[in-house]
Scaffold this motif. Structure first.
Motif, mmCIF file in Angstrom:
data_model
loop_
_atom_site.group_PDB
_atom_site.id
_atom_site.type_symbol
_atom_site.label_atom_id
_atom_site.label_comp_id
_atom_site.label_asym_id
_atom_site.label_seq_id
_atom_site.Cartn_x
_atom_site.Cartn_y
_atom_site.Cartn_z
ATOM 1 N N ILE A 54 10.165 4.711 -1.785
ATOM 2 C CA ILE A 54 10.299 2.759 -0.708
ATOM 3 C C ILE A 54 8.072 2.541 -0.576
ATOM 4 O O ILE A 54 7.693 3.242 0.185
ATOM 5 C CB ILE A 54 10.999 3.088 -0.179
ATOM 6 N N GLY A 55 7.931 1.721 -0.526
ATOM 7 C CA GLY A 55 7.083 1.254 -0.703
ATOM 8 C C GLY A 55 6.280 1.309 -2.189
ATOM 9 O O GLY A 55 4.782 0.939 -1.701
ATOM 10 N N ASN A 56 6.445 2.231 -3.150
ATOM 11 C CA ASN A 56 5.328 2.912 -3.713
ATOM 12 C C ASN A 56 4.390 1.591 -5.097
ATOM 13 O O ASN A 56 3.885 2.106 -5.257
ATOM 14 C CB ASN A 56 5.564 4.236 -4.377
ATOM 15 N N THR A 57 5.835 0.437 -5.645
ATOM 16 C CA THR A 57 5.222 -0.401 -6.117
ATOM 17 C C THR A 57 3.845 -1.228 -5.776
ATOM 18 O O THR A 57 2.621 -1.071 -6.222
ATOM 19 C CB THR A 57 5.802 -1.650 -6.364
ATOM 20 N N THR A 58 3.606 -0.772 -3.861
ATOM 21 C CA THR A 58 2.717 -1.628 -3.425
ATOM 22 C C THR A 58 0.678 -0.563 -3.793
ATOM 23 O O THR A 58 0.050 -1.029 -4.180
ATOM 24 C CB THR A 58 3.161 -1.424 -2.055
ATOM 25 N N SER A 59 1.588 0.762 -3.377
ATOM 26 C CA SER A 59 0.597 1.848 -3.227
ATOM 27 C C SER A 59 0.392 1.632 -4.773
ATOM 28 O O SER A 59 -1.082 0.931 -5.156
ATOM 29 C CB SER A 59 1.266 2.873 -3.174
ATOM 30 N N ALA A 60 0.797 1.547 -5.738
ATOM 31 C CA ALA A 60 0.490 1.561 -7.737
ATOM 32 C C ALA A 60 0.066 0.561 -8.097
ATOM 33 O O ALA A 60 -0.657 0.226 -8.470
ATOM 34 C CB ALA A 60 1.115 2.237 -8.120
ATOM 35 N N ALA A 61 0.367 -0.913 -7.147
ATOM 36 C CA ALA A 61 -0.260 -2.174 -7.547
ATOM 37 C C ALA A 61 -2.048 -1.827 -6.516
ATOM 38 O O ALA A 61 -2.856 -2.478 -7.169
ATOM 39 C CB ALA A 61 0.712 -3.754 -7.300
ATOM 40 N N ALA A 62 -2.275 -1.595 -5.795
ATOM 41 C CA ALA A 62 -3.575 -1.498 -5.422
ATOM 42 C C ALA A 62 -4.272 -0.066 -6.198
ATOM 43 O O ALA A 62 -5.440 -0.535 -6.330
ATOM 44 C CB ALA A 62 -3.347 -1.296 -3.845
ATOM 45 N N LEU A 63 -3.731 0.735 -6.249
ATOM 46 C CA LEU A 63 -4.222 1.364 -7.042
ATOM 47 C C LEU A 63 -4.785 0.646 -8.484
ATOM 48 O O LEU A 63 -5.683 1.371 -8.718
ATOM 49 C CB LEU A 63 -3.748 2.884 -7.254
ATOM 50 N N ALA A 64 -3.956 0.523 -8.704
ATOM 51 C CA ALA A 64 -4.361 -0.124 -10.474
ATOM 52 C C ALA A 64 -5.049 -1.385 -10.478
ATOM 53 O O ALA A 64 -6.035 -2.003 -11.059
ATOM 54 C CB ALA A 64 -2.920 -0.815 -10.869
ATOM 55 N N ALA A 65 -5.222 -2.214 -9.119
ATOM 56 C CA ALA A 65 -5.908 -3.741 -8.949
ATOM 57 C C ALA A 65 -7.004 -2.400 -8.546
ATOM 58 O O ALA A 65 -8.210 -3.040 -9.603
ATOM 59 C CB ALA A 65 -6.254 -4.251 -7.449
ATOM 60 N N ALA A 66 -7.573 -1.898 -7.876
ATOM 61 C CA ALA A 66 -8.738 -1.306 -7.493
ATOM 62 C C ALA A 66 -9.406 -0.223 -9.070
ATOM 63 O O ALA A 66 -10.526 -0.019 -10.007
ATOM 64 C CB ALA A 66 -8.685 0.236 -7.234
ATOM 65 N N LEU A 67 -8.223 0.327 -10.076
ATOM 66 C CA LEU A 67 -9.210 0.802 -11.491
ATOM 67 C C LEU A 67 -9.309 -0.346 -12.290
ATOM 68 O O LEU A 67 -10.327 0.028 -12.878
ATOM 69 C CB LEU A 67 -8.018 1.668 -11.926
ATOM 70 N N PHE A 68 -8.528 -1.300 -12.599
ATOM 71 C CA PHE A 68 -8.826 -1.770 -13.447
ATOM 72 C C PHE A 68 -9.478 -3.485 -13.137
ATOM 73 O O PHE A 68 -9.532 -4.573 -13.876
ATOM 74 C CB PHE A 68 -7.320 -2.712 -14.082
ATOM 75 N N GLY A 69 -9.481 -3.920 -12.109
ATOM 76 C CA GLY A 69 -9.900 -5.192 -11.302
ATOM 77 C C GLY A 69 -9.097 -6.522 -11.403
ATOM 78 O O GLY A 69 -8.153 -6.016 -11.998
#
Lengths: 316, 316
Positions: free
Chosen positions: A146-161
């Motif tokens: 629970i909550g891991n789409t938030t983590s993944a979204a932050a990771l993707a945003a930081a990786l891909f801009g």
């Protein structure tokens, strides 16, 4: 991959009783699989589905439609055989291994510090690496948290801009207020950690289950075991490997396109065309598990069809 | 369909341990299947794949990359177990029945007359209708017939209009010269027979295997057996039923999107979204056979997952 085995696969494909190219992506899938297994006679008889579960400090901010307790409840459901992935694993003839990663100790809130300490991070990577069975001939990496789409979204945003907040989607079905919070949380995380390298971003913005999936994907590579990637969270974790070492995902295919916002962008950036597009957005490795059947179909045709010569069919 | 059974499926779906909608199209597939079977506990245990083979008078004009003898050679290959569909049928646990329809007597060239006499046409429809096993719980209709993409293109052009020649595609891989001939043949067929009604078009432009697929699709409906449609040729034959009787294809889903030009236009016109998009263009029921696995996955999740109450999982 083994170029000799892949070339043998191409040669055999050209002799099978069908017009050239008529099996479409099944032909490239067979060649890809055979190349990575290094065996022209390779079949997928022993797929292994790995599910990693973790909890996330950011859930305290109200980013999910479900309470954090659901992570542990769903792990119990996996162990009792009641979840979607249990049914899809059985259909695919796959073993299903569940790894719950310190569920009682959520990661730290990434808007105020590193999600994982270095020790926690390395432990999660190692759990994933060690979870891969050397006897498996295919690995699917899935997750629950629970909550891991938030983590993944932050990771993707930081990786891909791009606009950080736009990577946040509805996840399990968060409402408008929760989505606004989620966007701000993602923006804050990227703002705090965005200068890290790809593997630092996985530590600072990821979760234990994301790190474990990355470890498993890398571990499978060491055993020459092909991997089918699942949805948004799995793909974000995998993308950190690819950014760290270009080509690190060459032994993987995208099992499906999730309905979760942002997944298509990640796959485009990775140059992966999903095998299935069925609007699924469950996680648990469910989309990738269903895609095992597509690979099985590709290999059944490749290994068991007659050649033009064997069948006495004119080849045009 | 049975509205009570479909409503029961929706009600159960809402209680399963997943966020609402998270299984995407698997949820609608399960409801569709259960509605047509009229049984909330329905499973797909006995799928039947039907292949109909026919020969076409228009092949004499040079519309195909393969000689007409290949139809009979491939029928022998099906019977010996060497074709793609044999492997995909085994993977799906499906029975495979092959019906070769008067291969030594090709249909008449539809640019000069009716492809089939009324007696031939009715016999082919009846063969298809009678080929459906009442004990089957799913039917896949496939075909083999050198020259039959030309027949299907002419049928689709006449049913749906537009530039007739543009419905002609490469089929098994015809070259540029053959494609030009194919376009002119399609245009000539539409010009000669275009004023017929939908079932007259199937007689005048179709082939015995197209008529038999239409017969099987209608026969399956009479037994409340859901059908997975295959590619371009199957969909063209099916479309003549839908134009004759709107709703006649409600018990069918599109198994896949073929790479053959024109298939997407037919599916759009029928309002069917394909389950798979893998660039296949083989016929034989191969795309639909692979899609059986998607339906199986949908039903496995629907019938065997735990509910929130059973699993003790908070439902948000």
């Amino acid at each position: 991959p083994d170029d000799t085995a892949a070339a043998a696969a191409r040669d055999r494909d050209a002799q099978l009783t069908k017009p050239p190219g008529a099996l479409g992506r099944l032909e490239e899938l067979a060649e890809w699989y055979i190349g990575w297994r290094g065996d022209p006679a390779a079949r997928c008889n022993s797929p292994q589905i790995l599910i990693f579960a973790g909890n996330h400090g950011v859930t305290a901010q109200g980013v999910s439609a479900f309470p954090a307790e659901v992570t542990a409840q769903m792990v119990a459901n996996f162990r009792a055989g009641g979840a979607a992935i249990n049914q899809l694993a059985r259909l695919a003839g796959a073993t299903l291994d569940i790894h719950a990663l310190s569920l009682d100790t959520p990661t730290a809130d990434f808007t105020t510090g590193h999600a994982m300490s270095e020790a926690d991070y390395v432990a999660a990577l190692a759990t994933g690496w060690g979870a891969v069975s050397p006897e498996a001939d295919l690995v699917v990496t899935g997750e629950m948290g629970i909550g891991n789409t938030t983590s993944a979204a932050a990771l993707a945003a930081a990786l891909f801009g791009g606009d950080a907040g736009s990577w946040a989607g509805r996840g399990t079905g968060v409402g408008d207020d929760g989505l606004s919070i989620k966007r701000r949380v993602v923006e804050a995380g990227v703002s705090l950690h965005g200068q890290q390298g790809p593997l630092g971003l996985l530590q600072c913005l990821g979760g234990r289950e994301l790190a474990a999936m990355a470890g498993a994907i890398a571990g499978a590579r060491a055993h020459r075991i092909p991997v089918i990637l699942d949805g948004f969270i799995c793909s974000a974790a995998a993308a950190s490997l690819e950014q760290a070492v270009p080509g690190a995902l060459d032994h993987t295919v995208a099992g499906h396109l999730s309905a979760e916002a942002g997944h298509g962008q990640i796959l485009d950036a990775l140059g992966k065309i999903p095998l299935l597009q069925l609007g699924m957005r469950l996680g648990e490795g469910s989309g990738a598990a269903l895609a095992i059947q597509i690979l099985r179909g590709a290999l059944a045709c490749h290994q068991d069809m007659a050649t033009f010569a064997e069948a006495g069919v004119s080849d045009g």
